[in-house]
Scaffold this motif. Structure first.
Motif, PDB file in Angstrom:
ATOM      1  N   ARG A  31       0.832  -1.205   0.000  1.00 14.14           N
ATOM      2  CA  ARG A  31       0.000   0.000   0.000  1.00 14.14           C
ATOM      3  C   ARG A  31       0.867   1.256   0.000  1.00 14.14           C
ATOM      4  O   ARG A  31       0.575   2.224  -0.717  1.00 14.14           O
ATOM      5  CB  ARG A  31      -0.934   0.000   1.224  1.00 14.14           C
ATOM      6  CG  ARG A  31      -1.979   1.110   1.194  1.00 14.14           C
ATOM      7  CD  ARG A  31      -3.068   0.863   2.216  1.00 14.14           C
ATOM      8  NE  ARG A  31      -3.777  -0.389   1.975  1.00 14.14           N
ATOM      9  CZ  ARG A  31      -4.732  -0.550   1.073  1.00 14.14           C
ATOM     10  NH1 ARG A  31      -5.097   0.481   0.316  1.00 14.14           N
ATOM     11  NH2 ARG A  31      -5.326  -1.710   0.934  1.00 14.14           N
ATOM     12  N   SER A  34       2.414   1.469  -3.529  1.00 20.06           N
ATOM     13  CA  SER A  34       1.439   1.904  -4.540  1.00 20.06           C
ATOM     14  C   SER A  34       1.134   3.388  -4.392  1.00 20.06           C
ATOM     15  O   SER A  34       0.965   4.102  -5.388  1.00 20.06           O
ATOM     16  CB  SER A  34       0.157   1.075  -4.446  1.00 20.06           C
ATOM     17  OG  SER A  34      -0.529   1.319  -3.222  1.00 20.06           O
ATOM     18  N   ASN A  38       1.978   6.204  -7.071  1.00 24.62           N
ATOM     19  CA  ASN A  38       0.745   6.784  -7.621  1.00 24.62           C
ATOM     20  C   ASN A  38       0.051   5.818  -8.581  1.00 24.62           C
ATOM     21  O   ASN A  38      -0.381   6.199  -9.669  1.00 24.62           O
ATOM     22  CB  ASN A  38       1.041   8.115  -8.314  1.00 24.62           C
ATOM     23  CG  ASN A  38      -0.224   8.944  -8.545  1.00 24.62           C
ATOM     24  OD1 ASN A  38      -1.189   8.834  -7.793  1.00 24.62           O
ATOM     25  ND2 ASN A  38      -0.201   9.765  -9.584  1.00 24.62           N
ATOM     26  N   ASN A  40      -2.729   2.208  -8.460  1.00 29.20           N
ATOM     27  CA  ASN A  40      -3.648   1.506  -7.562  1.00 29.20           C
ATOM     28  C   ASN A  40      -3.113   0.116  -7.225  1.00 29.20           C
ATOM     29  O   ASN A  40      -2.243  -0.423  -7.913  1.00 29.20           O
ATOM     30  CB  ASN A  40      -5.060   1.442  -8.146  1.00 29.20           C
ATOM     31  CG  ASN A  40      -5.105   0.756  -9.503  1.00 29.20           C
ATOM     32  OD1 ASN A  40      -4.539  -0.317  -9.672  1.00 29.20           O
ATOM     33  ND2 ASN A  40      -5.784   1.373 -10.453  1.00 29.20           N
TER      34      ASN A  40
END
Length: 215
Positions: A31, A34, A38, A40
């Motif tokens: 997370r 990501s 930038n 998803n």
């Protein structure tokens, strides 16, 4: 894979390398990566599957290109074994400075005393390079250029260990060397030529049969 997808994948790997080097494998998260990249989470998982897959991809991207160079050196018929070692040291010296972030990432994880699937995969990747260097040393022994009792494992430990120490003990290294080991400009101007010269003199004295190391 089209160019846009390749560029996006390389961008994710660049960001992941930085995050892993700063936080380690355990401290980093997909997370966080990501978010920094930038992109998803779905895209990250599509390309790499998991955090471990992403970490291995970071390592393989760096190591594979070096493996190709090393294999080309080892297979060169117009170079003596010592010429090959000298060429290796030149490349090694560049790697110390140019891949500083990656080197810290790699040896941080390899320095953890634990046995996991990840550490086993890392070791397997790195042992390919060790094997290529060992082949060059063995060639020198067979041809009589290098001393018959060359300890290949210790030669490799000396090369990798020196780099590992300098990069991972910056306070000690800065004090000993007399300049900031974390300053990129000083590393380029001072560390790179210094480590190349040192390694060439050290290994030539140890390896070559025309040097009497018994005195």
């Amino acid at each position: 894979m089209d160019k846009e997808k390749i560029d996006k994948k390389d961008h994710i790997l660049d960001v992941a390398e930085k995050v892993f080097s700063e936080h380690g494998f355990d401290g980093a998260s997909t997370r966080l990566i990501s978010g920094e990249a930038n992109v998803n989470m779905a895209m990250l998982n599509y390309y790499f599957g998991s955090k471990e897959g992403l970490f291995i991809a970071v390592v393989e991207r760096k190591i594979t290109s070096f493996q190709d160079i090393l294999q080309n050196i080892g297979n060169a018929s117009d170079m003596s074994p010592w010429d090959k070692i000298e060429r290796y040291i030149e490349i090694y010296g560049e790697k110390v400075v140019n891949n500083n972030c990656f080197q810290k990432l790699l040896y941080r994880e390899m320095g953890i005393n634990r046995r996991t699937d990840l550490s086993d995969k890392l070791r397997s990747i790195l042992m390919v390079n060790v094997g290529e260097l060992t082949k060059i040393l063995d060639e020198g022994v067979r041809q009589g250029d290098f001393n018959a009792d060359v300890d290949a494992a210790m030669v490799i430990a000396t090369l990798y260990g020196t780099k590992n120490y300098l990069l991972n003990t910056p306070l000690m290294a800065t004090t000993m060397l007399g300049f900031d080991i974390q300053d990129d400009k000083l590393m380029e101007e001072k560390l790179k030529p210094r480590i190349k010269t040192y390694m060439k003199r050290l290994l030539k004295a140890y390896l070559m049969t025309d040097n009497d190391n018994t005195k």
